[in-house]
Design an enzyme around this catalytic site. Sequence first.
Site, mmCIF file in Angstrom:
data_model
loop_
_atom_site.group_PDB
_atom_site.id
_atom_site.type_symbol
_atom_site.label_atom_id
_atom_site.label_comp_id
_atom_site.label_asym_id
_atom_site.label_seq_id
_atom_site.Cartn_x
_atom_site.Cartn_y
_atom_site.Cartn_z
ATOM 1 N N ASN A 11 0.803 -1.210 -0.154
ATOM 2 C CA ASN A 11 -0.092 -0.073 0.088
ATOM 3 C C ASN A 11 0.866 1.292 -0.070
ATOM 4 O OD1 ASN A 11 -1.912 1.956 0.447
ATOM 5 N ND2 ASN A 11 -2.889 0.858 2.008
ATOM 6 N N LYS A 13 -0.263 4.226 0.291
ATOM 7 C CA LYS A 13 -0.802 5.372 1.102
ATOM 8 C C LYS A 13 -0.487 6.690 0.653
ATOM 9 C CE LYS A 13 -1.168 2.439 5.363
ATOM 10 N NZ LYS A 13 -0.945 2.404 6.646
ATOM 11 N N HIS A 95 -10.587 0.310 5.693
ATOM 12 C CA HIS A 95 -9.246 0.315 6.406
ATOM 13 C C HIS A 95 -9.126 1.359 7.395
ATOM 14 C CE1 HIS A 95 -5.024 1.870 6.521
ATOM 15 N NE2 HIS A 95 -4.680 0.573 5.693
ATOM 16 N N GLU A 143 -5.770 -6.907 10.791
ATOM 17 C CA GLU A 143 -4.727 -6.056 11.528
ATOM 18 C C GLU A 143 -5.135 -5.169 12.590
ATOM 19 O OE1 GLU A 143 -2.687 -3.547 8.424
ATOM 20 O OE2 GLU A 143 -4.467 -2.427 8.100
ATOM 21 N N ILE A 148 0.050 -1.139 13.068
ATOM 22 C CA ILE A 148 0.486 -0.671 12.004
ATOM 23 C C ILE A 148 1.775 0.069 11.933
ATOM 24 C CG2 ILE A 148 -0.151 0.854 10.085
ATOM 25 C CD1 ILE A 148 -3.115 0.190 10.547
ATOM 26 N N GLY A 183 2.090 -4.458 10.907
ATOM 27 C CA GLY A 183 3.560 -4.746 11.460
ATOM 28 C C GLY A 183 4.330 -5.706 10.797
ATOM 29 N N ALA A 204 3.276 -1.551 4.238
ATOM 30 C CA ALA A 204 3.208 -0.058 3.589
ATOM 31 C C ALA A 204 4.546 0.405 4.032
ATOM 32 C CB ALA A 204 2.128 0.788 3.938
ATOM 33 N N SER A 205 4.625 0.939 5.283
ATOM 34 C CA SER A 205 5.848 1.562 5.784
ATOM 35 C C SER A 205 7.134 0.760 5.757
ATOM 36 C CB SER A 205 5.847 1.882 7.102
ATOM 37 O OG SER A 205 5.256 1.142 8.007
#
Length: 227
Positions: A11, A13, A95, A143, A148, A183, A204-205
Site C-alpha cells: 500500500n 498510502k 481500512h 490487522e 500498523i 506490523g 506499507a511502511s
Amino acid sequence: MPLDYTHFLINFKRYEGTAGDAGLDLAQTIEAVGSRTDATFAVAPQTPDVRLLAEETSLPIVAQAIDAVEPGRGNGEISIQAVAAAGADGVLINHPESPDTLTDVEAFVAECASFGLESIVCVDSVEAGRAALAFDPDCLLFETPADIATGRAMTRSHPGRVEAFVAMVDLENPRTRVLLGGGITDAADVADALDSGADAAGAASAFMNADDRDAWLSAVADALTSG
C-alpha cells in the site's frame, strides 16, 4: 487482472515519492522483482494513479478506498464506478485510516461483486471479521491499528489471535481469503503469516522505509514462493 493467492500487497498510502511518475517507478521495481522471482505482488497506489499503474504495469491494482456515493451530483468523492473504469482489480474497504460503517461495508462488498472487483475488507478482531463474513467478501485483511507501522507483526506479538482468526474464517466462510497486515516488517514475518494459515500478507511502511527496496522485495518474494 484478478488477485492471485498467495500474494503480497504493498500500500503506497500517501507516502512521499509514491505519486505520479515516482509511483510508477516504484511499481515497475515491484513488477520487475515479481517477474524475476515468479512471486505475485499487488499495489494500492494513490487514487489518481490507479489508471496510470493499471495501464503501465501488469500488477494487480487495488484502490485504497471508495466512497458511499451514487452517480449524479456531488463533488470530490471516489465512486466504485470511477476506480473500476480506471482499471482497478480490487478495493480496500474499511481500512483503519479510512473506516467505513458496517452498512457501507455490506454495500461495498456487493458493489465489488457486481463490478468484478476483489473486495478486501479490513477488520481488527475475530468479532469484526465474523460480522464482515456475513457479506461474503473475497478477502479479510486482518490487522490491529496499534500494530500498523510499528514493526511488530501480530504473528509474533499475538500468535494466538492470528490462529483464532484464521480458524474462524475457515469454519464460517472458507471461500473468503485471509490477508495479514499490521506490523509486517520483513520476509520472516511474511513466512510466519503464511505458516499461520493466512493466504496473503501486506505492508506499507516496511517497503517504503527499506534501505534497499529491491533486496527487500526479493526476500519477501522468496518467502512467498517458498511458503
